[in-house]
Design an enzyme around this catalytic site. Structure first.
Site, mmCIF file in Angstrom:
data_model
loop_
_atom_site.group_PDB
_atom_site.id
_atom_site.type_symbol
_atom_site.label_atom_id
_atom_site.label_comp_id
_atom_site.label_asym_id
_atom_site.label_seq_id
_atom_site.Cartn_x
_atom_site.Cartn_y
_atom_site.Cartn_z
ATOM 1 N N CYS A 221 20.191 38.138 8.480
ATOM 2 C CA CYS A 221 19.250 38.778 9.397
ATOM 3 C C CYS A 221 17.885 38.081 9.317
ATOM 4 C CB CYS A 221 19.128 40.259 9.047
ATOM 5 S SG CYS A 221 18.180 41.227 10.238
ATOM 6 N N CYS A 222 17.390 37.857 8.081
ATOM 7 C CA CYS A 222 16.100 37.164 7.907
ATOM 8 C C CYS A 222 16.179 35.739 8.446
ATOM 9 C CB CYS A 222 15.695 37.135 6.440
ATOM 10 S SG CYS A 222 15.106 38.699 5.782
ATOM 11 N N CYS B 241 13.636 47.470 5.696
ATOM 12 C CA CYS B 241 13.728 46.778 4.402
ATOM 13 C C CYS B 241 12.482 46.973 3.550
ATOM 14 C CB CYS B 241 13.965 45.285 4.636
ATOM 15 S SG CYS B 241 15.440 44.968 5.615
ATOM 16 N N CYS C 212 9.457 44.368 7.472
ATOM 17 C CA CYS C 212 10.239 45.135 8.449
ATOM 18 C C CYS C 212 10.516 46.543 7.908
ATOM 19 C CB CYS C 212 11.563 44.435 8.721
ATOM 20 S SG CYS C 212 11.410 42.847 9.536
ATOM 21 N N CYS D 72 12.309 36.613 1.916
ATOM 22 C CA CYS D 72 13.062 36.600 3.182
ATOM 23 C C CYS D 72 13.535 35.197 3.502
ATOM 24 C CB CYS D 72 12.204 37.133 4.323
ATOM 25 S SG CYS D 72 10.729 36.165 4.647
HETATM 26 S S1 SF4 Z 1 13.319 41.974 6.594
HETATM 27 FE FE1 SF4 Z 1 15.146 43.201 7.072
HETATM 28 S S2 SF4 Z 1 15.056 43.707 9.252
HETATM 29 FE FE2 SF4 Z 1 13.527 42.078 8.849
HETATM 30 S S3 SF4 Z 1 14.565 40.219 9.367
HETATM 31 FE FE3 SF4 Z 1 14.905 40.533 7.163
HETATM 32 S S4 SF4 Z 1 16.810 41.748 6.904
HETATM 33 FE FE4 SF4 Z 1 16.171 41.791 9.097
#
Ligand code: SF4
Length: 232
Positions: free
Chosen positions: A111-112, A200, A197, A222
């Site tokens: 996701c990151c 998280c 975010c 991240c």
């Molecule tokens: S911090 Fe969490 S929501 Fe944001 S990009 Fe990374 S995994 Fe995705």
């Protein structure tokens, strides 16, 4: 590194003096700041905007920030007349969740990568100086951070990465913020110490370990500060 100063010579300078030295040695070079509007970023932004009012302020628009973060970003951008650049992932949140599921639950690294790292790699390409609000104290992964480092992006481009507050403590950050009347994200008043975010980011159980509130302690970074290759 420039012939007119060495990374070592900047280490003991105040953020103001380090910034002036860096900008004078690299006058006219395209520079940017990555900014999540946390307290450290606000200080670096305050220093930069007085010298380069139009500096691009890169905000990684993951689509998952707190509503209060978006409100704060927009207010500061308006009040400080920032050149705000929202760095957008290729997929919208809806597309990503439809194609790949709720990645922050099952694979936050991917996701990151999709929402922060890959978009930032592209966004940094035009720049030769990259300012950050990183500090050594924030995490064991940052303990060796230098105020100025040479980095190479995956595409081969080299740039200077400057972290003017590298040696500052959280107390110094907070002292500067209050002394200079800087606005800060409202989540700090609730006990958050490191704010990213919303899914998280939690209030850390251990106030001495601010990053423990990120990703429920399962990871520390991240990836935006680990993808580039640090030079000597
Ligand atoms: S911090 Fe969490 S929501 Fe944001 S990009 Fe990374 S995994 Fe995705």
């Amino acid at each position: 590194m420039s012939a007119t100063f060495s990374a070592e010579s900047i280490e003991n300078l105040t953020p103001d003096a380090a910034l002036d030295t860096l900008l004078s040695a690299h006058a006219g070079r395209p520079a940017c700041l990555t900014c999540s509007f946390q307290a450290e970023d606000m200080i670096v932004l305050d220093l930069l905007r007085k010298r380069i009012p139009s500096i691009p302020v890169l905000f990684l628009e993951t689509g998952y920030h707190f509503a209060r973060t978006y409100e704060f970003r927009d207010r500061i951008a308006r009040e400080w007349k920032l050149n705000l650049v929202n760095v957008i992932p290729q997929r919208t949140v809806r597309q990503q969740e439809s194609d790949l599921g709720i990645l922050y639950l099952v694979d936050p690294t991917q996701c990151c990568q999709l929402r922060k790292v890959a978009p930032l790699m592209r966004a940094l390409e035009p720049f030769e100086i990259w300012f950050t609000g990183l500090r050594r104290e924030q995490s064991p992964t940052r303990k060796d951070l230098r105020k100025v480092e040479q980095h190479r992006l995956p595409g081969g481009k080299s740039l200077l990465k400057a972290s003017l507050l590298a040696d500052w403590t959280w107390q110094q950050v907070w002292d500067y913020t209050t002394k200079n009347g800087l606005s800060y994200l409202p989540q700090y008043d609730q006990g958050y110490l490191s704010i990213g975010c919303e899914p998280c980011t939690k209030i850390p159980d251990d106030p001495n370990n601010p990053r423990s509130g990120r990703w429920s302690g399962t990871k520390l970074e991240c990836g935006i500060h680990t993808f580039s290759e640090k030079g000597q």
